[in-house]
Scaffold this active site. Structure first.
Site, PDB file in Angstrom:
ATOM      1  N   HIS A  16      42.573  30.940  39.054  1.00 14.99           N
ATOM      2  CA  HIS A  16      41.144  30.588  39.065  1.00 14.99           C
ATOM      3  C   HIS A  16      40.482  31.020  37.754  1.00 14.99           C
ATOM      4  CE1 HIS A  16      41.426  31.173  43.676  1.00 14.99           C
ATOM      5  NE2 HIS A  16      41.246  29.872  43.476  1.00 14.99           N
ATOM      6  N   LYS A  40      38.890  26.865  57.369  1.00 10.92           N
ATOM      7  CA  LYS A  40      39.755  27.966  56.915  1.00 10.92           C
ATOM      8  C   LYS A  40      39.344  29.300  57.526  1.00 10.92           C
ATOM      9  CE  LYS A  40      41.070  26.167  52.348  1.00 10.92           C
ATOM     10  NZ  LYS A  40      40.961  26.395  50.894  1.00 10.92           N
ATOM     11  N   ARG A  89      46.883  21.631  40.191  1.00  8.22           N
ATOM     12  CA  ARG A  89      48.255  22.137  40.072  1.00  8.22           C
ATOM     13  C   ARG A  89      49.274  21.034  40.333  1.00  8.22           C
ATOM     14  NH1 ARG A  89      47.117  26.590  44.453  1.00  8.22           N
ATOM     15  NH2 ARG A  89      46.254  24.646  45.253  1.00  8.22           N
ATOM     16  N   SER A 126      45.845  31.352  46.329  1.00 13.13           N
ATOM     17  CA  SER A 126      45.320  32.496  47.074  1.00 13.13           C
ATOM     18  C   SER A 126      46.092  32.666  48.377  1.00 13.13           C
ATOM     19  CB  SER A 126      43.839  32.284  47.396  1.00 13.13           C
ATOM     20  OG  SER A 126      43.076  32.245  46.224  1.00 13.13           O
TER      21      SER A 126
HETATM   22  O1  PNS Z   1      39.175  24.446  47.614  1.00 11.82           O
HETATM   23  P1  PNS Z   1      38.410  25.291  48.587  1.00 11.82           P
HETATM   24  O2  PNS Z   1      38.553  26.725  48.282  1.00 11.82           O
HETATM   25  O3  PNS Z   1      38.784  25.026  50.022  1.00 11.82           O
HETATM   26  O4  PNS Z   1      36.878  24.866  48.406  1.00 11.82           O
HETATM   27  C1  PNS Z   1      35.896  25.337  49.238  1.00 11.82           C
HETATM   28  C2  PNS Z   1      34.553  24.673  48.917  1.00 11.82           C
HETATM   29  C3  PNS Z   1      33.482  25.386  49.696  1.00 11.82           C
HETATM   30  C4  PNS Z   1      34.267  24.747  47.450  1.00 11.82           C
HETATM   31  C5  PNS Z   1      34.626  23.180  49.328  1.00 11.82           C
HETATM   32  O5  PNS Z   1      34.974  23.098  50.673  1.00 11.82           O
HETATM   33  C6  PNS Z   1      33.310  22.453  49.036  1.00 11.82           C
HETATM   34  O6  PNS Z   1      33.093  21.952  47.958  1.00 11.82           O
HETATM   35  N1  PNS Z   1      32.414  22.445  50.029  1.00 11.82           N
HETATM   36  C7  PNS Z   1      31.105  21.864  49.881  1.00 11.82           C
HETATM   37  C8  PNS Z   1      30.868  20.782  50.922  1.00 11.82           C
HETATM   38  C9  PNS Z   1      30.860  19.434  50.277  1.00 11.82           C
HETATM   39  O7  PNS Z   1      30.145  19.149  49.351  1.00 11.82           O
HETATM   40  N2  PNS Z   1      31.733  18.576  50.796  1.00 11.82           N
HETATM   41  C10 PNS Z   1      31.855  17.225  50.326  1.00 11.82           C
HETATM   42  C11 PNS Z   1      32.760  17.152  49.123  1.00 11.82           C
HETATM   43  S1  PNS Z   1      33.405  15.541  49.074  1.00 11.82           S
END
Ligand code: PNS
Length: 163
Positions: A16, A40, A89, A126
């Site tokens: 990250h 999650k 990745r 992670s």
């Molecule tokens: O990759 P991760 O760690 O699961 O990301 C988590 C997070 C909170 C960044 C992701 O779920 C997110 O962007 N959530 C915001 C909700 C949103 O905008 N969803 C529509 C995207 S198409």
């Protein structure tokens, strides 16, 4: 231009940090959005994840971190950001990120820039860090020292943050 680097950072890893530092070199400002995916289960609470992101990015002058709740496009707009930066990745990352990039462009006119993960961190996650740590393994090569210490405390205490 201001960029957003979103994620759940449970916990933040060298992978990250590599993407955040490279984004900070490309854009005037980077706002790291520390969010929550309802699907999650998290080891660290939202406050702990945010605190660890802030501590580990403190050396990057143009990087800040803020809690992200709700839509990413709303977070980007609230912070004056026109671009989202994501690290990629594998092909599976790309497939998912492409869908999100299209959706975010459609609902929020936000651009997405995908940075290939640096080769040294290209398979790090992670999830793997948490898995190794849960069995008492050494994760110090993959996360900053402050994070390794907090993981050890969590694992020994058997704690888990729910959401
Ligand atoms: O990759 P991760 O760690 O699961 O990301 C988590 C997070 C909170 C960044 C992701 O779920 C997110 O962007 N959530 C915001 C909700 C949103 O905008 N969803 C529509 C995207 S198409």
């Amino acid at each position: 231009m201001i960029a957003v680097c979103p994620g759940s950072f449970d916990p933040i890893t060298h992978g990250h940090l590599d993407v955040i530092a490279r984004a900070a070199a490309l854009f005037d400002e980077v706002v790291v959005g520390v969010g929550q995916n309802p699907a999650k289960h998290y080891l660290f609470t939202p406050d702990e994840r945010l605190e660890l992101v802030r501590e580990t990015t403190a050396g990057l002058a143009n990087v800040t971190a803020e809690p992200l709740s709700g839509l990413l496009v709303d977070f980007a707009r609230a912070h004056g950001a026109g671009v989202v930066v994501k690290g990629i990745r594998f092909a599976s990352d790309f497939d998912f990120e492409l869908q999100m990039a299209h959706m975010n462009a459609a609902i929020g006119a936000v651009e997405t820039v995908m940075l290939p993960a640096s080769s040294v961190w290209s398979t790090l996650s992670s999830t793997m860090v948490r898995e190794v740590a849960s069995y008492g393994g050494d994760v110090s090569a993959f996360v900053p020292e402050v994070v390794a210490r907090r993981i050890r405390q969590k694992s020994q205490g058997g704690e888990q943050a729910n959401g």
